[in-house]
Design a protein around this motif. Structure first.
Motif, PDB file in Angstrom:
ATOM      1  N   UNK A  44      23.083 -19.516   8.012  1.00 14.49           N
ATOM      2  CA  UNK A  44      23.448 -19.581   6.603  1.00 14.49           C
ATOM      3  C   UNK A  44      22.234 -19.869   5.745  1.00 14.49           C
ATOM      4  N   UNK A  45      21.101 -20.188   6.367  1.00 18.02           N
ATOM      5  CA  UNK A  45      19.902 -20.540   5.612  1.00 18.02           C
ATOM      6  C   UNK A  45      19.413 -19.395   4.737  1.00 18.02           C
ATOM      7  N   UNK A  46      19.741 -18.158   5.110  1.00 17.26           N
ATOM      8  CA  UNK A  46      19.291 -17.016   4.314  1.00 17.26           C
ATOM      9  C   UNK A  46      19.828 -17.093   2.889  1.00 17.26           C
ATOM     10  N   UNK A  47      20.937 -17.785   2.703  1.00 17.10           N
ATOM     11  CA  UNK A  47      21.506 -17.887   1.369  1.00 17.10           C
ATOM     12  C   UNK A  47      20.702 -18.789   0.449  1.00 17.10           C
ATOM     13  N   UNK A  48      19.707 -19.499   0.988  1.00 15.54           N
ATOM     14  CA  UNK A  48      18.877 -20.338   0.146  1.00 15.54           C
ATOM     15  C   UNK A  48      17.766 -19.533  -0.531  1.00 15.54           C
ATOM     16  N   UNK A  49      17.549 -18.272  -0.099  1.00 17.49           N
ATOM     17  CA  UNK A  49      16.563 -17.418  -0.730  1.00 17.49           C
ATOM     18  C   UNK A  49      17.089 -17.011  -2.100  1.00 17.49           C
ATOM     19  N   UNK A  50      16.229 -16.844  -3.094  1.00 17.54           N
ATOM     20  CA  UNK A  50      16.680 -16.512  -4.444  1.00 17.54           C
ATOM     21  C   UNK A  50      17.596 -15.294  -4.513  1.00 17.54           C
ATOM     22  N   UNK A  51      17.336 -14.289  -3.688  1.00 20.32           N
ATOM     23  CA  UNK A  51      18.159 -13.089  -3.736  1.00 20.32           C
ATOM     24  C   UNK A  51      19.097 -12.994  -2.530  1.00 20.32           C
ATOM     25  N   UNK A  52      19.192 -14.030  -1.739  1.00 20.54           N
ATOM     26  CA  UNK A  52      20.128 -14.069  -0.633  1.00 20.54           C
ATOM     27  C   UNK A  52      19.608 -13.648   0.718  1.00 20.54           C
ATOM     28  N   UNK A  53      18.593 -12.768   0.790  1.00 27.11           N
ATOM     29  CA  UNK A  53      18.156 -12.331   2.122  1.00 27.11           C
ATOM     30  C   UNK A  53      16.642 -12.175   2.275  1.00 27.11           C
ATOM     31  N   UNK A  54      15.868 -12.553   1.289  1.00 28.19           N
ATOM     32  CA  UNK A  54      14.420 -12.455   1.382  1.00 28.19           C
ATOM     33  C   UNK A  54      13.835 -11.134   0.918  1.00 28.19           C
ATOM     34  N   UNK A  55      14.659 -10.221   0.424  1.00 30.60           N
ATOM     35  CA  UNK A  55      14.144  -8.924  -0.048  1.00 30.60           C
ATOM     36  C   UNK A  55      13.113  -9.151  -1.150  1.00 30.60           C
ATOM     37  N   UNK A  56      12.040  -8.393  -1.083  1.00 30.60           N
ATOM     38  CA  UNK A  56      10.978  -8.516  -2.082  1.00 30.60           C
ATOM     39  C   UNK A  56       9.939  -9.574  -1.740  1.00 30.60           C
ATOM     40  N   UNK A  57      10.131 -10.276  -0.619  1.00 33.12           N
ATOM     41  CA  UNK A  57       9.201 -11.322  -0.200  1.00 33.12           C
ATOM     42  C   UNK A  57       8.493 -10.848   1.063  1.00 33.12           C
ATOM     43  N   UNK A  58       7.181 -11.067   1.135  1.00 28.50           N
ATOM     44  CA  UNK A  58       6.421 -10.768   2.351  1.00 28.50           C
ATOM     45  C   UNK A  58       6.036 -12.075   3.023  1.00 28.50           C
ATOM     46  N   UNK A  59       6.154 -12.093   4.351  1.00 30.53           N
ATOM     47  CA  UNK A  59       5.801 -13.250   5.160  1.00 30.53           C
ATOM     48  C   UNK A  59       4.658 -12.841   6.078  1.00 30.53           C
ATOM     49  N   UNK A  60       3.505 -13.473   5.927  1.00 32.11           N
ATOM     50  CA  UNK A  60       2.375 -13.217   6.825  1.00 32.11           C
ATOM     51  C   UNK A  60       2.577 -14.054   8.087  1.00 32.11           C
ATOM     52  N   UNK A  61       2.545 -13.401   9.242  1.00 32.62           N
ATOM     53  CA  UNK A  61       2.712 -14.072  10.527  1.00 32.62           C
ATOM     54  C   UNK A  61       1.385 -14.011  11.265  1.00 32.62           C
ATOM     55  N   UNK A  62       0.649 -15.138  11.293  1.00 31.57           N
ATOM     56  CA  UNK A  62      -0.604 -15.231  12.039  1.00 31.57           C
ATOM     57  C   UNK A  62      -0.252 -15.651  13.449  1.00 31.57           C
ATOM     58  N   UNK A  63      -0.355 -14.720  14.379  1.00 30.81           N
ATOM     59  CA  UNK A  63       0.159 -14.974  15.718  1.00 30.81           C
ATOM     60  C   UNK A  63      -0.446 -13.958  16.684  1.00 30.81           C
ATOM     61  N   UNK A  64       0.334 -13.568  17.697  1.00 33.34           N
ATOM     62  CA  UNK A  64      -0.115 -12.643  18.734  1.00 33.34           C
ATOM     63  C   UNK A  64       0.196 -11.195  18.395  1.00 33.34           C
ATOM     64  N   UNK A  65       0.480 -10.916  17.144  1.00 30.45           N
ATOM     65  CA  UNK A  65       0.870  -9.582  16.710  1.00 30.45           C
ATOM     66  C   UNK A  65       2.379  -9.489  16.651  1.00 30.45           C
ATOM     67  N   UNK A  66       2.880  -8.363  16.173  1.00 33.08           N
ATOM     68  CA  UNK A  66       4.325  -8.123  16.115  1.00 33.08           C
ATOM     69  C   UNK A  66       4.560  -6.694  16.592  1.00 33.08           C
ATOM     70  N   UNK A  67       5.336  -6.558  17.663  1.00 31.84           N
ATOM     71  CA  UNK A  67       5.675  -5.225  18.171  1.00 31.84           C
ATOM     72  C   UNK A  67       6.759  -4.607  17.303  1.00 31.84           C
ATOM     73  N   UNK A  68       6.762  -3.291  17.256  1.00 31.72           N
ATOM     74  CA  UNK A  68       7.704  -2.535  16.434  1.00 31.72           C
ATOM     75  C   UNK A  68       9.034  -2.382  17.167  1.00 31.72           C
ATOM     76  N   UNK A  69       9.825  -3.465  17.210  1.00 34.34           N
ATOM     77  CA  UNK A  69      11.164  -3.419  17.793  1.00 34.34           C
ATOM     78  C   UNK A  69      12.146  -3.002  16.700  1.00 34.34           C
TER      79      UNK A  69
END
Length: 161
Positions: A27-52
């Motif tokens: 239910x935490x997604x409802x705390x985003x201003x538009x409900x699901x994070x659309x329009x927001x970018x999240x930078x993930x500094x990690x081991x990469x992200x595979x295209x699943x």
């Protein structure tokens, strides 16, 4: 300060397993201003992200600073796992979709570690510099750092702090 090891905790990765199958319905997604994070970018500094499937429609690849020269492959699995928790859309977790907390957000993968899940502080700092340089262009509003660093000095003087 001395350049030191930065380690991830977690297990290996099975390419047949989706990122968000490890995530949860939240239910935490409802705390985003538009409900699901659309329009927001999240930078993930990690081991990469595979295209699943759970992430493919909203994944951008930034640089590969790990030395593997494979910025579209997460050879350790941790980065894809974290991205699924953040923005997995549930495509691979049927019949009960398990979505990330912001399934409408865009993930920007900044690969700073490779197959062994380890890197060093200077590489993480290079990734942070890239994020700083492209924050406006990529609309980055959130930064994900899921690392463990052995503390060797006062936290006020620590480079990553």
């Amino acid at each position: 300060t001395r350049n030191r090891a930065v380690l991830l905790t977690g297990s290996g990765w099975d390419d047949a397993t989706s990122a968000s199958s490890f995530a949860w319905t939240s239910g935490a997604a409802q705390t985003w201003p538009n409900g699901n994070g659309a329009g927001v970018s999240v930078a993930v500094l990690d081991t990469g992200v595979s295209r699943v499937n759970d992430l493919a429609s909203h994944l951008m690849n930034g640089p590969d600073l790990s030395g593997e020269n494979q910025n579209t492959v997460d050879s350790y699995g941790h980065g894809t796992f974290m991205a699924g928790i953040i923005a997995g859309n549930g495509a691979d977790s049927q019949p009960t979709p398990r979505t990330g907390v912001a399934p409408g957000a865009t993930i920007i993968s900044v690969k700073v570690a490779g197959a062994n899940g380890a890197t060093d502080v200077s590489t993480v700092l290079a990734g942070l510099s890239w994020v700083g340089a492209f924050t406006k262009d990529c609309k980055i509003k959130v930064l994900s750092l899921s690392w463990g660093v052995p503390s060797t000095q006062n936290p006020r003087n620590d480079t990553l702090n």
